[in-house]
Scaffold this active site. Structure first.
Site, mmCIF file in Angstrom:
data_model
loop_
_atom_site.group_PDB
_atom_site.id
_atom_site.type_symbol
_atom_site.label_atom_id
_atom_site.label_comp_id
_atom_site.label_asym_id
_atom_site.label_seq_id
_atom_site.Cartn_x
_atom_site.Cartn_y
_atom_site.Cartn_z
ATOM 1 N N ASN A 217 0.928 -1.255 0.012
ATOM 2 C CA ASN A 217 0.066 0.070 0.026
ATOM 3 C C ASN A 217 0.901 1.158 -0.108
ATOM 4 O O ASN A 217 1.435 1.619 0.981
ATOM 5 C CB ASN A 217 -0.962 0.104 1.564
ATOM 6 C CG ASN A 217 -1.609 1.287 1.388
ATOM 7 O OD1 ASN A 217 -1.588 1.956 0.463
ATOM 8 N ND2 ASN A 217 -2.381 1.430 2.732
ATOM 9 N N TRP A 218 1.026 1.731 -1.071
ATOM 10 C CA TRP A 218 1.819 3.003 -1.173
ATOM 11 C C TRP A 218 1.412 4.372 -0.944
ATOM 12 O O TRP A 218 1.933 5.367 -0.856
ATOM 13 C CB TRP A 218 2.366 3.238 -2.905
ATOM 14 C CG TRP A 218 3.223 2.118 -3.109
ATOM 15 C CD1 TRP A 218 3.807 1.166 -2.239
ATOM 16 C CD2 TRP A 218 3.931 1.949 -4.494
ATOM 17 N NE1 TRP A 218 4.657 0.192 -3.071
ATOM 18 C CE2 TRP A 218 4.671 0.809 -4.400
ATOM 19 C CE3 TRP A 218 3.763 2.634 -5.654
ATOM 20 C CZ2 TRP A 218 5.338 0.400 -5.421
ATOM 21 C CZ3 TRP A 218 4.383 2.192 -6.848
ATOM 22 C CH2 TRP A 218 5.372 1.248 -6.807
ATOM 23 N N LYS A 219 0.188 4.164 -0.234
ATOM 24 C CA LYS A 219 -0.428 5.500 0.499
ATOM 25 C C LYS A 219 -0.544 6.850 -0.564
ATOM 26 O O LYS A 219 -0.314 6.760 -1.643
ATOM 27 C CB LYS A 219 0.074 5.642 1.703
ATOM 28 C CG LYS A 219 -0.004 4.504 2.588
ATOM 29 C CD LYS A 219 0.063 4.615 4.068
ATOM 30 C CE LYS A 219 -0.140 3.191 4.837
ATOM 31 N NZ LYS A 219 -0.057 3.167 6.134
ATOM 32 N N GLY B 32 2.870 -1.177 4.292
ATOM 33 C CA GLY B 32 2.944 0.209 3.770
ATOM 34 C C GLY B 32 4.258 0.927 3.949
ATOM 35 O O GLY B 32 4.814 0.343 2.533
ATOM 36 N N GLY B 33 4.953 1.189 4.662
ATOM 37 C CA GLY B 33 6.239 1.910 4.627
ATOM 38 C C GLY B 33 7.234 0.860 3.957
ATOM 39 O O GLY B 33 8.106 1.313 3.066
HETATM 40 P P1 PGA Z 1 2.903 -0.029 7.670
HETATM 41 O O1 PGA Z 1 1.268 0.355 7.255
HETATM 42 O O2 PGA Z 1 3.419 -1.223 7.018
HETATM 43 O O3 PGA Z 1 3.544 1.053 7.250
HETATM 44 O O4 PGA Z 1 2.671 -0.167 9.178
HETATM 45 C C1 PGA Z 1 0.570 -0.810 6.935
HETATM 46 C C2 PGA Z 1 -0.831 -0.193 6.134
HETATM 47 O O5 PGA Z 1 -1.097 0.878 6.622
HETATM 48 O O6 PGA Z 1 -1.238 -1.126 5.321
#
Ligand code: PGA
Length: 254
Positions: free
Chosen positions: A11-13, A236-237
């Protein structure tokens, strides 16, 4: 052993311009070219979907949206439909991410409508659930998840949800570096699977994939994936860097 095929999703947000996203995707496609027995998905921000879809075409990497709206088209400024995501090359869509619930007013009811439109539009919904730190501390984890699952999946049949992916993301573990221990995650995954069994039956609960999300890294993926009810990760990150993300995808071969 089960025969659920793992899914590692990134998830690249709200990160990366179109050219940055294309570059990362290009690098990733090469790094995971020999991956076996794993599904791989990345979800860039909306404007990068079409260019990234050109990059991942014919590769092992699938594309997902980070959100959608339930109408097909219309006067809904700022929104995007399942059909438009498909048109941009998506096969998946993330629904009900905790950041959307927290900042953009998403509720179990809107999540339910979005899952419905994803299914109708032939997109694979990656349906996110998870408790906050406060809810965990007050021992409400299971009741919160019970409500999110029951309402989010209300009125669907098991056939309709055949392709559904559930992602358990404890809100306190997202972007914080605090991962749930593999035992904590397994406990919840088992609970979610037993809920799905109660609602949709035994064979459904045995085939549905439940991902874990929240500070997943190359260092903790193997331990998480060793758990019987964890079928992949929503990252995410650590998905923003192709090299790091590929280590998560290829964790078995490293
Ligand atoms: P994170 O995010 O790996 O940066 O904790 C996970 C997500 O929000 O899907």
């Amino acid at each position: 052993m089960n025969n659920r095929r793992p899914l590692i999703a990134g998830n690249w947000k709200m990160y990366k311009t179109c050219s940055e996203a294309s570059e990362t995707a290009r690098h990733l496609v090469k790094l995971v070219a020999d991956a076996k027995d794993v599904d791989i998905m990345i979800a860039p921000q909306f404007t990068a979907l079409a260019p990234v879809s050109e990059v991942v075409k014919g590769s092992l990497v699938s594309l997902g949206g980070q959100n959608l709206f339930w109408e097909k088209e219309g006067a809904y400024t700022g929104e995007i439909s399942a059909e438009m995501l498909i048109d941009a090359g998506c096969s998946h869509v993330i629904i009900g991410h905790s950041e959307r619930r927290q900042y953009f007013g998403e509720t179990d009811n809107t999540v339910n409508k979005k899952i419905n439109s994803a299914i109708k539009g032939q997109l694979i919904p990656v349906f996110c659930v998870g408790e906050t730190e406060k809810e965990r501390e007050s021992k409400d984890t299971f009741s919160v998840l019970d409500k999110q699952i029951t309402k989010g999946l209300e009125s669907f049949s098991s056939d309709q949800l055949e392709k559904l992916v559930v992602a358990y993301e404890p809100v306190w573990a997202i972007g914080t570096g605090k991962t749930a221990t593999s035992d904590q995650a397994q406990e919840v995954h088992q609970f979610l699977r037993s809920m799905l069994e109660k609602i949709f039956g035994d064979s459904f609960s045995k085939t549905i994939r439940i991902l874990y999300g929240g500070s997943v890294k190359p260092e903790n993926i193997a331990e998480l994936m060793a758990m019987p009810d964890i079928d992949g990760a929503l990252v995410g990150g650590a998905s923003l860097d192709a090299e790091t993300f590929s280590k998560i995808v290829l964790f078995k071969t490293k």
